[in-house]
Scaffold this active site. Structure first.
Site, PDB file in Angstrom:
ATOM      1  N   HIS A 138      51.286  42.957 -55.760  1.00 49.55           N
ATOM      2  CA  HIS A 138      52.744  43.066 -55.631  1.00 49.55           C
ATOM      3  C   HIS A 138      53.203  44.507 -55.497  1.00 49.55           C
ATOM      4  CE1 HIS A 138      53.085  38.877 -56.612  1.00 49.55           C
ATOM      5  NE2 HIS A 138      52.412  39.067 -57.722  1.00 49.55           N
ATOM      6  N   HIS A 163      54.983  52.262 -61.207  1.00 50.65           N
ATOM      7  CA  HIS A 163      54.706  51.526 -59.974  1.00 50.65           C
ATOM      8  C   HIS A 163      55.865  51.715 -59.002  1.00 50.65           C
ATOM      9  CE1 HIS A 163      56.964  48.700 -62.579  1.00 50.65           C
ATOM     10  NE2 HIS A 163      57.616  48.493 -61.438  1.00 50.65           N
ATOM     11  N   HIS A 165      58.495  50.429 -55.640  1.00 53.14           N
ATOM     12  CA  HIS A 165      59.164  49.375 -54.865  1.00 53.14           C
ATOM     13  C   HIS A 165      59.657  49.971 -53.556  1.00 53.14           C
ATOM     14  CE1 HIS A 165      59.282  46.523 -58.268  1.00 53.14           C
ATOM     15  NE2 HIS A 165      59.519  47.600 -59.009  1.00 53.14           N
ATOM     16  N   HIS A 182      59.228  53.124 -60.790  1.00 54.91           N
ATOM     17  CA  HIS A 182      59.606  52.605 -62.113  1.00 54.91           C
ATOM     18  C   HIS A 182      58.573  53.054 -63.135  1.00 54.91           C
ATOM     19  CE1 HIS A 182      62.319  49.036 -60.667  1.00 54.91           C
ATOM     20  NE2 HIS A 182      62.986  50.170 -60.788  1.00 54.91           N
ATOM     21  N   THR A 250      61.959  43.167 -63.306  1.00 54.43           N
ATOM     22  CA  THR A 250      62.425  42.768 -61.968  1.00 54.43           C
ATOM     23  C   THR A 250      61.418  41.863 -61.270  1.00 54.43           C
ATOM     24  OG1 THR A 250      61.466  44.656 -60.830  1.00 54.43           O
ATOM     25  CG2 THR A 250      63.675  44.955 -61.735  1.00 54.43           C
ATOM     26  N   THR A 251      60.357  41.483 -61.992  1.00 59.35           N
ATOM     27  CA  THR A 251      59.356  40.551 -61.464  1.00 59.35           C
ATOM     28  C   THR A 251      59.203  39.408 -62.470  1.00 59.35           C
ATOM     29  OG1 THR A 251      57.597  41.818 -62.538  1.00 59.35           O
ATOM     30  CG2 THR A 251      58.051  42.323 -60.222  1.00 59.35           C
TER      31      THR A 251
HETATM   32 ZN   LIG Z   1      59.483  47.823 -60.983  1.00 61.25          ZN
END
Ligand SMILES: [Zn+2]
Length: 297
Positions: A138, A163, A165, A182, A250-251
């Site tokens: 992801h 990580h 996005h 993030h 957010t996941t």
């Molecule tokens: Zn994130």
């Protein structure tokens, strides 16, 4: 007399012939039934194989589930697949992960005023260490060197991982940035806090180059890049003024109770760097504020 004998022999012969015919017929029909059964079995098996292949392909496309924003990246290994496009896109996450659909304090959000005043400055003290990096299907995630701290007032958190996005999940007055990093932290009591560093398209980011050139293109376990000494603090802007609000991962599973600090000063990332990121789209759409206040300092 002779006639009777002939009759008996004939009768016997006819009966044998009939028996043979019946046996042959029943054998044939049994054989045919067996062949039909085998054929049905083969058909069912190939259907199963087809389904398994379809599932494997879907798994490849969506990647294995992970905790995403959370530190417990492996806690959700057995959970259903999810993704940013296709059958398990963000609008469908709630089907498998209820909080994603029913939560009232979800992330990300569109950040716009009016703001309440934030009074606590944040302080970041991260440690350098070798690059520990993975592609979890992801995002690209980098594991923190133990002892990396973040402080807000009296609250202290330890950096777990950071990580990326693409594009940024947070919008500032409706506008996304090219990417966001993030930084996920956890306090001793288990509370999560995320610092978001937005990256606008511009000049090359040398610190990101270290990360992206070592980022695995395919999903897989964490790898150690011992030759690369790295400090995640190098990705931070000089000023740590922020917007803050109470949100969620957010996941999936979209767990709430996560405090977000989105830095106002953005970093920069070259277009080629954005394009080299292995995920074309891995941002959840913004979620309603539902009366939540956004703080600003
Ligand atoms: Zn994130």
């Amino acid at each position: 007399m002779i006639r009777t004998v002939i009759d008996i022999v004939l009768a016997a012969l006819i009966s044998v012939a009939l028996t043979l015919a019946v046996v042959t017929w029943s054998k044939t029909s049994t054989l045919e039934r067996q062949i039909a059964e085998v054929q049905r079995g083969v058909k069912e098996n190939s259907k199963k194989i087809e389904e398994a292949a379809k599932e494997a392909k879907a798994a490849e496309e969506h990647g294995a589930p992970h905790g995403g924003g959370g530190g417990d990246a492996h806690a959700a290994q057995a959970a259903p697949h999810w993704g940013y496009e296709g059958a398990m896109n963000p609008a469908k996450w709630g089907d498998a992960f209820p909080v994603c659909g029913t939560g009232h304090s979800q992330s990300p959000v569109d950040i716009k005023g009016p703001f309440d005043k934030a009074t606590q400055p944040i302080k970041v003290e991260y440690k350098s260490g070798p690059l520990k990096i993975l592609n979890n299907g992801h995002t690209i995630q980098v594991m923190a060197t133990p002892g990396s701290k973040m402080k807000v007032g009296a609250d202290e958190y330890e950096l777990l991982q950071f990580h990326f996005h693409r594009p940024s999940e947070e919008l500032i007055e409706g506008k996304p940035s090219a990417m966001v990093v993030h930084f996920v932290h956890k306090s001793a009591s288990g509370k999560l806090a995320v610092i978001g560093v937005l990256m606008n398209e511009g000049k090359e980011n040398a610190t990101l180059r270290l990360v992206f050139t070592n980022a695995p293109k395919q999903e897989g376990p964490e790898t150690l890049v011992p030759a690369v000494e790295f400090n995640p603090g190098d990705l931070f802007p000089a000023k740590l003024n922020y917007y803050s609000y109470e949100g969620s991962l957010t996941t999936p599973p979209c767990t709430e109770g996560v405090t977000f600090f989105i830095l106002k000063a953005a970093g920069s990332v070259a277009r080629e760097q954005v394009e080299s990121f292995p995920f074309k789209l891995n941002a959840r759409p913004t979620q309603p504020l539902n009366g939540r206040k956004i703080l600003s300092n």
